[in-house]
Design a protein around this motif. Structure first.
Motif, mmCIF file in Angstrom:
data_model
loop_
_atom_site.group_PDB
_atom_site.id
_atom_site.type_symbol
_atom_site.label_atom_id
_atom_site.label_comp_id
_atom_site.label_asym_id
_atom_site.label_seq_id
_atom_site.Cartn_x
_atom_site.Cartn_y
_atom_site.Cartn_z
ATOM 1 N N THR A 32 -37.509 -0.520 49.500
ATOM 2 C CA THR A 32 -37.369 0.478 50.559
ATOM 3 C C THR A 32 -38.620 1.350 50.669
ATOM 4 O O THR A 32 -39.114 1.614 51.768
ATOM 5 C CB THR A 32 -36.147 1.371 50.299
ATOM 6 O OG1 THR A 32 -34.978 0.561 50.293
ATOM 7 C CG2 THR A 32 -36.003 2.436 51.382
ATOM 8 N N SER A 111 -31.634 1.010 44.628
ATOM 9 C CA SER A 111 -30.722 0.944 45.765
ATOM 10 C C SER A 111 -29.856 2.188 45.877
ATOM 11 O O SER A 111 -29.744 2.784 46.951
ATOM 12 C CB SER A 111 -29.834 -0.294 45.655
ATOM 13 O OG SER A 111 -28.884 -0.329 46.699
ATOM 14 N N ASP A 116 -29.450 4.034 51.134
ATOM 15 C CA ASP A 116 -29.540 3.582 52.519
ATOM 16 C C ASP A 116 -28.128 3.422 53.078
ATOM 17 O O ASP A 116 -27.241 2.900 52.404
ATOM 18 C CB ASP A 116 -30.278 2.236 52.557
ATOM 19 C CG ASP A 116 -30.616 1.789 53.964
ATOM 20 O OD1 ASP A 116 -29.667 1.492 54.721
ATOM 21 O OD2 ASP A 116 -31.804 1.719 54.303
ATOM 22 N N ALA A 119 -26.846 -0.128 52.707
ATOM 23 C CA ALA A 119 -27.004 -0.818 51.428
ATOM 24 C C ALA A 119 -25.647 -1.208 50.858
ATOM 25 O O ALA A 119 -24.620 -0.589 51.146
ATOM 26 C CB ALA A 119 -27.758 0.076 50.452
ATOM 27 N N ARG A 176 -23.015 -9.126 58.383
ATOM 28 C CA ARG A 176 -24.397 -8.723 58.196
ATOM 29 C C ARG A 176 -25.280 -9.033 59.403
ATOM 30 O O ARG A 176 -25.024 -9.964 60.159
ATOM 31 C CB ARG A 176 -24.974 -9.384 56.953
ATOM 32 C CG ARG A 176 -25.021 -10.892 56.975
ATOM 33 C CD ARG A 176 -25.444 -11.427 55.611
ATOM 34 N NE ARG A 176 -25.586 -12.869 55.612
ATOM 35 C CZ ARG A 176 -25.929 -13.591 54.542
ATOM 36 N NH1 ARG A 176 -26.158 -12.973 53.400
ATOM 37 N NH2 ARG A 176 -26.045 -14.893 54.627
ATOM 38 N N SER A 180 -32.012 -8.968 59.075
ATOM 39 C CA SER A 180 -32.288 -8.146 57.893
ATOM 40 C C SER A 180 -31.321 -8.411 56.750
ATOM 41 O O SER A 180 -31.607 -8.099 55.596
ATOM 42 C CB SER A 180 -32.201 -6.666 58.261
ATOM 43 O OG SER A 180 -30.856 -6.309 58.556
ATOM 44 N N TYR A 182 -28.829 -6.753 56.210
ATOM 45 C CA TYR A 182 -28.144 -5.491 55.939
ATOM 46 C C TYR A 182 -26.745 -5.551 56.544
ATOM 47 O O TYR A 182 -26.488 -6.259 57.517
ATOM 48 C CB TYR A 182 -28.901 -4.316 56.564
ATOM 49 C CG TYR A 182 -29.959 -3.704 55.684
ATOM 50 C CD1 TYR A 182 -29.608 -3.042 54.516
ATOM 51 C CD2 TYR A 182 -31.303 -3.762 56.037
ATOM 52 C CE1 TYR A 182 -30.581 -2.458 53.708
ATOM 53 C CE2 TYR A 182 -32.283 -3.187 55.238
ATOM 54 C CZ TYR A 182 -31.914 -2.537 54.078
ATOM 55 O OH TYR A 182 -32.863 -1.963 53.278
ATOM 56 N N GLY A 202 -22.610 0.628 55.934
ATOM 57 C CA GLY A 202 -23.139 0.120 57.186
ATOM 58 C C GLY A 202 -22.533 0.722 58.432
ATOM 59 O O GLY A 202 -23.009 0.452 59.537
#
Length: 265
Positions: A32, A111, A116, A119, A176, A180, A182, A202
């Protein structure tokens, strides 16, 4: 090339001392921080590299008690056979993070310290009722994650490990972003000695959160069918180019159903 001073810390104590140098930032896997530096969203004067500190690496499994040191990579979590035996949901989750290059370098400590909003680890630790261990204290996951990219960490405080008791059943499912990887929505469910905990990543406007609606529905019946008709409010959820808040609200329930079904296999 931007100018930055690089320091290789030899120990946690050494890293704490080096953090007092200029506007220093900790570097673990760099998954990151380095992209943020490239775009000048972060511009530290100094980098303190934690990746060569042996005391920050490794996984310990003692019965149902699991300790993962902060410098342990996603790859090592994903492949650890002892962890697969007692809490397979976590290695499965780690195997879904990014791509092989990210998993080989990214660390659990980095992480969660970055927190994030998309994450995976924050959702896992929140659902597992984990304790985050630092060089100063122990912090419950419920108190650790405080907002978007924000945690309870204080200046000079470094995550050294996470610890938790493996639940009887757990699973993680995420929808996801295909580019990415993510989570647009990720849901980690855990059914342990203290009941059901469900954490969502998310989707939240304020980052990772527990879904009280889903927890309540699963409290007396840990089955995917128990979530039929459950609604998650959209008012505190994120709307962006990937999905609207309403779409994410529906997706949370869908991912929770899949996670519960997987946990019951």
């Amino acid at each position: 090339m931007y100018s930055v001073n690089y320091h290789r810390a030899a120990s946690v104590a050494d890293a704490v001392m080096l953090l007092e140098t200029g506007d220093a930032k900790l570097l673990s896997g760099g998954m990151t921080l380095i992209p943020a530096m490239k775009t000048r969203l972060a511009a530290p004067s100094d980098l303190v590299d934690l990746s060569h500190i042996d005391e920050l690496k490794g996984i310990e499994v003692a019965g149902s008690t699991i300790t993962i040191r902060a410098g342990t990579t996603h790859y090592d979590v994903a492949r650890d056979e002892r962890l697969k035996n007692v809490c397979p949901a976590l290695p499965h989750m780690a195997s879904l993070i990014g791509d092989p290059a990210v998993r080989y370098k990214g660390t659990i400590g980095g992480s969660i310290a970055n927190n994030d909003p998309a994450a995976d680890y924050p959702a896992a630790l929140l659902a597992l009722d984990a304790t985050i261990v630092t060089n100063r204290r122990e912090i419950a996951a419920d108190a650790f994650f405080t907002g978007l990219f924000e945690t309870a960490l204080e200046e000079g405080e470094i995550v050294t490990a996470v610890t938790f008791t493996a639940p009887a059943k757990a699973a993680y499912e995420k929808f996801r972003n295909p580019a990415s990887r993510y989570a647009i929505v990720g849901v980690f469910v855990a059914n342990g000695a203290d009941g059901v905990r469900v954490a969502v990543t998310g989707a939240g406007d304020n980052g990772v959160f527990r879904s009280k609606e889903i927890e309540a529905a699963l409290a007396t019946n840990f089955d995917a069918a128990a979530l039929n008709g459950v609604k998650v409010p959209a008012n505190d959820l994120m709307t962006d180019i990937h999905a609207s808040a309403d779409y994410r609200a529906n997706l949370i329930v869908v991912m929770a159903k899949r996670a519960v079904a997987a946990a019951n296999v």
